[in-house]
Design an enzyme around this catalytic site. Structure first.
Site, PDB file in Angstrom:
ATOM      1  N   HIS A  71      -2.793  -1.887   0.577  1.00  0.00           N
ATOM      2  CA  HIS A  71      -3.443  -0.874   1.185  1.00  0.00           C
ATOM      3  C   HIS A  71      -3.310   0.374   0.526  1.00  0.00           C
ATOM      4  O   HIS A  71      -2.684   1.371   0.841  1.00  0.00           O
ATOM      5  CB  HIS A  71      -2.919  -0.697   2.541  1.00  0.00           C
ATOM      6  CG  HIS A  71      -3.981  -0.066   3.453  1.00  0.00           C
ATOM      7  ND1 HIS A  71      -5.227   0.560   3.082  1.00  0.00           N
ATOM      8  CD2 HIS A  71      -3.824   0.224   4.873  1.00  0.00           C
ATOM      9  CE1 HIS A  71      -5.734   1.013   4.070  1.00  0.00           C
ATOM     10  NE2 HIS A  71      -4.942   1.022   5.332  1.00  0.00           N
TER      11      HIS A  71
ATOM     12  N   ASP B 111       5.301  -0.961   9.922  1.00  0.00           N
ATOM     13  CA  ASP B 111       3.821  -1.319  10.288  1.00  0.00           C
ATOM     14  C   ASP B 111       3.795  -2.505  11.267  1.00  0.00           C
ATOM     15  O   ASP B 111       4.792  -3.083  11.727  1.00  0.00           O
ATOM     16  CB  ASP B 111       3.096  -1.745   8.731  1.00  0.00           C
ATOM     17  CG  ASP B 111       1.840  -2.292   8.895  1.00  0.00           C
ATOM     18  OD1 ASP B 111       0.999  -1.557   9.842  1.00  0.00           O
ATOM     19  OD2 ASP B 111       1.174  -3.072   8.248  1.00  0.00           O
TER      20      ASP B 111
ATOM     21  N   CYS C  99       1.149   3.699   9.395  1.00  0.00           N
ATOM     22  CA  CYS C  99      -0.230   3.718   8.984  1.00  0.00           C
ATOM     23  C   CYS C  99      -1.104   3.696  10.133  1.00  0.00           C
ATOM     24  O   CYS C  99      -2.076   4.171  10.043  1.00  0.00           O
ATOM     25  CB  CYS C  99      -0.657   2.775   7.986  1.00  0.00           C
ATOM     26  SG  CYS C  99      -0.579   1.022   8.636  1.00  0.00           S
TER      27      CYS C  99
ATOM     28  N   GLN D 166      -3.876   4.065   1.799  1.00  0.00           N
ATOM     29  CA  GLN D 166      -2.981   4.487   2.739  1.00  0.00           C
ATOM     30  C   GLN D 166      -1.879   4.981   2.044  1.00  0.00           C
ATOM     31  O   GLN D 166      -1.574   6.251   2.684  1.00  0.00           O
ATOM     32  CB  GLN D 166      -2.533   3.379   3.615  1.00  0.00           C
ATOM     33  CG  GLN D 166      -1.529   3.603   4.449  1.00  0.00           C
ATOM     34  CD  GLN D 166      -2.266   4.418   5.788  1.00  0.00           C
ATOM     35  OE1 GLN D 166      -3.360   4.066   6.250  1.00  0.00           O
ATOM     36  NE2 GLN D 166      -1.643   5.754   5.962  1.00  0.00           N
TER      37      GLN D 166
ATOM     38  N   ARG E 201     -13.361  -3.034   2.599  1.00  0.00           N
ATOM     39  CA  ARG E 201     -11.986  -3.694   3.295  1.00  0.00           C
ATOM     40  C   ARG E 201     -12.267  -5.058   3.590  1.00  0.00           C
ATOM     41  O   ARG E 201     -13.257  -5.667   4.151  1.00  0.00           O
ATOM     42  CB  ARG E 201     -11.916  -2.839   4.715  1.00  0.00           C
ATOM     43  CG  ARG E 201     -10.887  -3.561   5.566  1.00  0.00           C
ATOM     44  CD  ARG E 201     -10.635  -2.832   6.840  1.00  0.00           C
ATOM     45  NE  ARG E 201      -9.666  -1.998   6.440  1.00  0.00           N
ATOM     46  CZ  ARG E 201      -8.732  -1.171   7.264  1.00  0.00           C
ATOM     47  NH1 ARG E 201      -8.723  -1.303   8.517  1.00  0.00           N
ATOM     48  NH2 ARG E 201      -8.090  -0.246   6.852  1.00  0.00           N
TER      49      ARG E 201
ATOM     50  N   ARG F 271      -5.541  10.918   5.177  1.00  0.00           N
ATOM     51  CA  ARG F 271      -6.377   9.654   4.745  1.00  0.00           C
ATOM     52  C   ARG F 271      -7.790  10.507   3.956  1.00  0.00           C
ATOM     53  O   ARG F 271      -8.154   9.807   2.947  1.00  0.00           O
ATOM     54  CB  ARG F 271      -6.582   8.800   5.749  1.00  0.00           C
ATOM     55  CG  ARG F 271      -5.524   7.716   6.271  1.00  0.00           C
ATOM     56  CD  ARG F 271      -5.264   6.651   4.993  1.00  0.00           C
ATOM     57  NE  ARG F 271      -6.352   5.978   4.649  1.00  0.00           N
ATOM     58  CZ  ARG F 271      -6.571   4.902   5.253  1.00  0.00           C
ATOM     59  NH1 ARG F 271      -6.141   4.503   6.490  1.00  0.00           N
ATOM     60  NH2 ARG F 271      -7.642   4.002   4.899  1.00  0.00           N
TER      61      ARG F 271
HETATM   62  N1  NVA Z   1      -1.065  -4.355   7.795  1.00  0.00           N
HETATM   63  C1  NVA Z   1      -2.018  -4.131   8.786  1.00  0.00           C
HETATM   64  C2  NVA Z   1      -2.321  -2.776   8.231  1.00  0.00           C
HETATM   65  C3  NVA Z   1      -3.792  -2.057   9.343  1.00  0.00           C
HETATM   66  C4  NVA Z   1      -4.060  -0.779   8.836  1.00  0.00           C
HETATM   67  C5  NVA Z   1      -3.220  -4.993   8.654  1.00  0.00           C
HETATM   68  O1  NVA Z   1      -3.427  -5.433   7.441  1.00  0.00           O
HETATM   69  O2  NVA Z   1      -3.553  -5.419   9.824  1.00  0.00           O
HETATM   70  N1   CP Z   2      -4.244   2.653   8.875  1.00  0.00           N
HETATM   71  C1   CP Z   2      -5.525   2.192   8.748  1.00  0.00           C
HETATM   72  O1   CP Z   2      -5.934   1.733   7.761  1.00  0.00           O
HETATM   73  O2   CP Z   2      -6.304   2.214  10.009  1.00  0.00           O
HETATM   74  P1   CP Z   2      -7.544   1.518  10.473  1.00  0.00           P
HETATM   75  O3   CP Z   2      -7.294   0.106  10.508  1.00  0.00           O
HETATM   76  O4   CP Z   2      -7.854   2.093  11.786  1.00  0.00           O
HETATM   77  O5   CP Z   2      -8.583   1.989   9.205  1.00  0.00           O
END
Ligand code: NVA
Ligand code: CP
Length: 307
Positions: A128, A224, A264, A131, A101, A292
């Site tokens: 993502h 989101d 998500c 997801q 990540r 997930r």
């Molecule tokens: N769009 C959000 C998704 C979090 C799972 C982010 O990147 O923070």
């Molecule tokens: N949806 C998702 O990726 O959640 P986290 O940021 O908690 O991993």
């Protein structure tokens, strides 16, 4: 050749369907696949915070017979004292797969280019894709199919989730409508990629600033956070700008009567979604969060087989 999963279209539509079907099978028979028996180790690296991704990869790797090695970048050399390429060369000799990540997509591409073991994007600024495997699995569980359904995404459409919804849902044979204010719509390159899949399946991609138009007739409504990780400085400005794109009962009412809501998570009630919708009877967010686990296990099994 080593297969990686850096973005949704790193699987073909047929492979995506195969992974989703395996995920549904693994949900019913959790310990059926054991590619990491040994236990072999999978590295899971975090440059950004996480709850679902951290838990679901750790549990999933253990379910597959392996050992998750969770690395928080703040306590590793990666990105500060050591290049991505050198890190890949150290990891590939000891672990079966690398889950990361991070911020820039280019970092993942560099990791993959230097790794003989599969690299999985567990969220970048651009995509993502893990997801979306879980989301499409959730849709398939509910409707028995994905093809021919309409998904509407409303909110910040210039982020990782909007990009992945566009491309992955089009790959699954869905029509996709995206709605955001001017300046927060998806990049043309992403829209064009989604359109090429939609054309193949005879479906439609609609990009509009009108949220009611997007949601009208939808089977799946998704949103989101308006403030993705890294965008915190814009929180106040975005709250004003996106106000009319909140998924409220009123907006959700334009979708089909059996439509479902996806997010998500983490969610900000009163901003991108109202409590009535996310905590309501048509919300599948907890099933989506659980999925997930199953979807990523199926992906890791797929990559182990094809690498
Ligand atoms: N769009 C959000 C998704 C979090 C799972 C982010 O990147 O923070
Ligand atoms: N949806 C998702 O990726 O959640 P986290 O940021 O908690 O991993």
């Amino acid at each position: 050749m080593t297969r990686h999963f850096l973005k949704d279209s790193d699987l073909t539509p047929q492979e995506q369907a195969e992974v989703i079907d395996l995920a549904i099978a693994l949900k019913a028979d959790r310990f059926r696949e054991r590619p990491f028996d040994g236990p072999k180790t999978v590295a899971v690296i975090f440059d950004k915070t996480s709850t679902r991704t951290r838990v679901s990869f750790a549990v999933g790797i253990a379910d597959l017979g392996g050992m998750p090695l969770i690395i928080d970048s703040g306590v590793s050399q990666l990105g500060k004292k050591e290049s991505v390429a050198d890190t890949a060369k150290v990891l590939e000799r000891q672990v079966e797969q690398i889950v990361w990540r991070t911020y820039a997509q280019s970092g993942l591409e560099e990791m993959a280019a230097n790794s003989t073991v599969p690299v999985i994007n567990s969220l970048s600024d651009d995509w993502h894709p893990c997801q979306l495997l879980a989301d499409l699995m959730t849709v398939k569980e509910r409707f028995g199919k994905t093809k021919g359904l309409k998904l509407a995404y409303v909110g910040d459409a210039n982020n990782n989730m909007a990009n992945s919804y566009l491309v992955a849902s089009a790959m699954a044979g869905m029509s996709v409508s995206i709605s955001a204010p001017e300046g927060y719509l998806p990049n043309q390159k992403v829209v064009d990629e989604a359109k090429s899949f939609a054309d193949h399946f005879g479906q439609e991609i609609v990009i509009t600033t009108d949220p009611k138009l997007a949601v009208s007739g939808a089977d799946v409504v998704a949103t989101d956070t308006w403030v993705s990780m890294g965008m915190e400085a814009e929180a106040e400005k975005r709250a004003k700008l996106f106000a009319s794109y909140s998924v409220t009962e009123e907006l959700f009412g334009h979708a089909n009567s059996d439509a479902v809501f996806l997010h998500c998570l983490p969610a900000y009630r009163g901003f991108e979604v109202s409590s009535e919708v996310i905590d309501g009877p048509r919300s599948l967010v907890w099933q989506e969060a659980e999925n997930r686990l199953h979807a990523q296990k199926a992906l890791m099994v797929f990559l182990a087989k094809h690498s």
